[in-house]
Design a protein around this motif. Sequence first.
Motif, PDB file in Angstrom:
ATOM      1  N   HIS A   1       0.845  -1.197   0.000  1.00  0.00           N
ATOM      2  CA  HIS A   1       0.000   0.000   0.000  1.00  0.00           C
ATOM      3  C   HIS A   1       0.885   1.254   0.000  1.00  0.00           C
ATOM      4  O   HIS A   1       1.880   1.305   0.740  1.00  0.00           O
ATOM      5  N   PRO A   2       0.527   2.256  -0.801  1.00  0.00           N
ATOM      6  CA  PRO A   2       1.346   3.486  -0.835  1.00  0.00           C
ATOM      7  C   PRO A   2       1.545   4.112   0.551  1.00  0.00           C
ATOM      8  O   PRO A   2       2.610   4.672   0.819  1.00  0.00           O
TER       9      PRO A   2
ATOM     10  N   ALA B   1      -2.274   8.257  -7.102  1.00  0.00           N
ATOM     11  CA  ALA B   1      -3.741   8.358  -7.201  1.00  0.00           C
ATOM     12  C   ALA B   1      -4.209   8.409  -8.651  1.00  0.00           C
ATOM     13  O   ALA B   1      -3.603   9.069  -9.500  1.00  0.00           O
TER      14      ALA B   1
ATOM     15  N   CYS C   1      -6.524  -0.899  -1.850  1.00  0.00           N
ATOM     16  CA  CYS C   1      -5.929   0.079  -2.766  1.00  0.00           C
ATOM     17  C   CYS C   1      -6.327  -0.302  -4.182  1.00  0.00           C
ATOM     18  O   CYS C   1      -6.264  -1.471  -4.546  1.00  0.00           O
ATOM     19  N   HIS C   2      -6.679   0.702  -5.006  1.00  0.00           N
ATOM     20  CA  HIS C   2      -7.086   0.428  -6.382  1.00  0.00           C
ATOM     21  C   HIS C   2      -5.916  -0.042  -7.275  1.00  0.00           C
ATOM     22  O   HIS C   2      -6.140  -0.463  -8.397  1.00  0.00           O
TER      23      HIS C   2
ATOM     24  N   CYS D   1     -10.876   6.863  -1.766  1.00  0.00           N
ATOM     25  CA  CYS D   1      -9.771   6.426  -0.907  1.00  0.00           C
ATOM     26  C   CYS D   1      -9.364   7.608  -0.039  1.00  0.00           C
ATOM     27  O   CYS D   1      -9.080   8.693  -0.548  1.00  0.00           O
TER      28      CYS D   1
ATOM     29  N   CYS E   1      -9.730   6.866  -7.631  1.00  0.00           N
ATOM     30  CA  CYS E   1      -9.383   6.915  -6.209  1.00  0.00           C
ATOM     31  C   CYS E   1     -10.195   7.956  -5.435  1.00  0.00           C
ATOM     32  O   CYS E   1     -10.457   7.790  -4.249  1.00  0.00           O
TER      33      CYS E   1
ATOM     34  N   PRO F   1     -11.606   1.960  -2.003  1.00  0.00           N
ATOM     35  CA  PRO F   1     -11.112   0.643  -2.420  1.00  0.00           C
ATOM     36  C   PRO F   1     -11.548  -0.465  -1.470  1.00  0.00           C
ATOM     37  O   PRO F   1     -11.663  -0.239  -0.270  1.00  0.00           O
TER      38      PRO F   1
ATOM     39  N   LEU G   1      -6.739   8.352   1.265  1.00  0.00           N
ATOM     40  CA  LEU G   1      -5.377   8.841   1.058  1.00  0.00           C
ATOM     41  C   LEU G   1      -5.246   9.607  -0.265  1.00  0.00           C
ATOM     42  O   LEU G   1      -4.195  10.144  -0.583  1.00  0.00           O
ATOM     43  N   HIS G   2      -6.339   9.695  -1.059  1.00  0.00           N
ATOM     44  CA  HIS G   2      -6.159  10.145  -2.447  1.00  0.00           C
ATOM     45  C   HIS G   2      -5.621  11.564  -2.576  1.00  0.00           C
ATOM     46  O   HIS G   2      -4.953  11.896  -3.549  1.00  0.00           O
TER      47      HIS G   2
HETATM   48 FE1  SF4 Z   1      -3.327   5.763  -3.701  1.00  0.00          FE
HETATM   49 FE2  SF4 Z   1      -5.516   5.219  -5.091  1.00  0.00          FE
HETATM   50 FE3  SF4 Z   1      -4.281   3.302  -3.723  1.00  0.00          FE
HETATM   51 FE4  SF4 Z   1      -5.604   5.203  -2.465  1.00  0.00          FE
HETATM   52  S1  SF4 Z   1      -6.488   3.681  -3.813  1.00  0.00           S
HETATM   53  S2  SF4 Z   1      -3.624   4.440  -1.951  1.00  0.00           S
HETATM   54  S3  SF4 Z   1      -5.201   6.966  -3.735  1.00  0.00           S
HETATM   55  S4  SF4 Z   1      -3.475   4.446  -5.489  1.00  0.00           S
END
Ligand code: SF4
Length: 337
Positions: A265-266, A312, A334-335, A303, A316, A321, A305-306
């Motif tokens: 996950h980012p 992103a 996470c997408h 999300c 997102c 997600p 965190l977007h």
């Molecule tokens: Fe980043 Fe999108 Fe994953 Fe959220 S869903 S962590 S915004 S890539």
Amino acid sequence: MSDVQMADAPKIAAGADPSLLRVDDLHVYFNIRRGSLLNPRMLVLKAVDGISFEVKSGETFSIVGESGCGKTTTARSILKVETPTRGGIFWRGNDLQNLDELETKAYRTSVQAVFQDPYSSMNPRMRVGDFITEPLLLNLAMNRAERRERARDVLVQVGLRSEDIDNFPHEFSGGQRQRIAIARAIASSPQMIVLDEPVSSLDVSIRAQIMNLLKALQDTQGFSYLFIAHHLGTVRYMSRIVGVMYLGRMMELSESEDLFNHPLHPYTQALFSAALPDHPDIERKEVLLQDDVAAPTDIPGGCRLHTRCPFAKPVCSQVEPEWKPVGPKHWTACHLY
Ligand code: SF4
């Protein structure tokens, strides 16, 4: 303490659930007042916003995340200090909300806690022996002499002297006071101990001693630990399973080594990027988040965190997600996956 004495302690029946503790879709919201006296606004602070995990017998489950991510509120809910807004916490299959008075006493005996600053939870005028034996007062079958014997016994188990029973908290160093807090936690022979940042305020060398003590006690007495921490090296050393929380939600959950070797996950990647590596030669993927963390009263849609995530995509900001498996004993939301 003899087996006979422990058999007299209050008990809670085991349900069909194989996990010791199961947290199921836990939400903990707080209504807070903001604005002026003439123009007040009520906001909902979503401290914990739908998390699930389980703690198995004899295992350490860790929750890691920045300050304000909801890890301490999760711990406080498990300790029955906070009440879930939605979802539930199940102890040996029994919903904590439905325990009667006797079962609640049994639960409080079975689940103990150690906090970051033991001194703040100690009465400076209370002798160490009385501090350690306080949780044993729930066990009416034990008399004072038996409780003192137990206190001497656990003091030795945590590396202190049995004679320390009559000393006061100010006579000990920070590391020794944390040993006393651990002695109190193990005095009632609990099944699980909530460790909320138990080594964060200690020097590095003392920190290692306390972690080794906790591990040794787990090996010999089979305690389960719910370990709450922000220091990643400590979490890696202590845990079998780690959950990463951000703004009240679990972002990733995995076996410890898999998570530290392959964070997906980012947010986990950014958290690891920001920490010092275990060795200066270790190369790591650099993931930097933008802006600051959003307020838990104003969590972004999609999300959460977007607004900060360097990866992103348009979806997102629109769609939250799903929580899904991405490997054996490894889940994320996470997408990208
Ligand atoms: Fe980043 Fe999108 Fe994953 Fe959220 S869903 S962590 S915004 S890539």
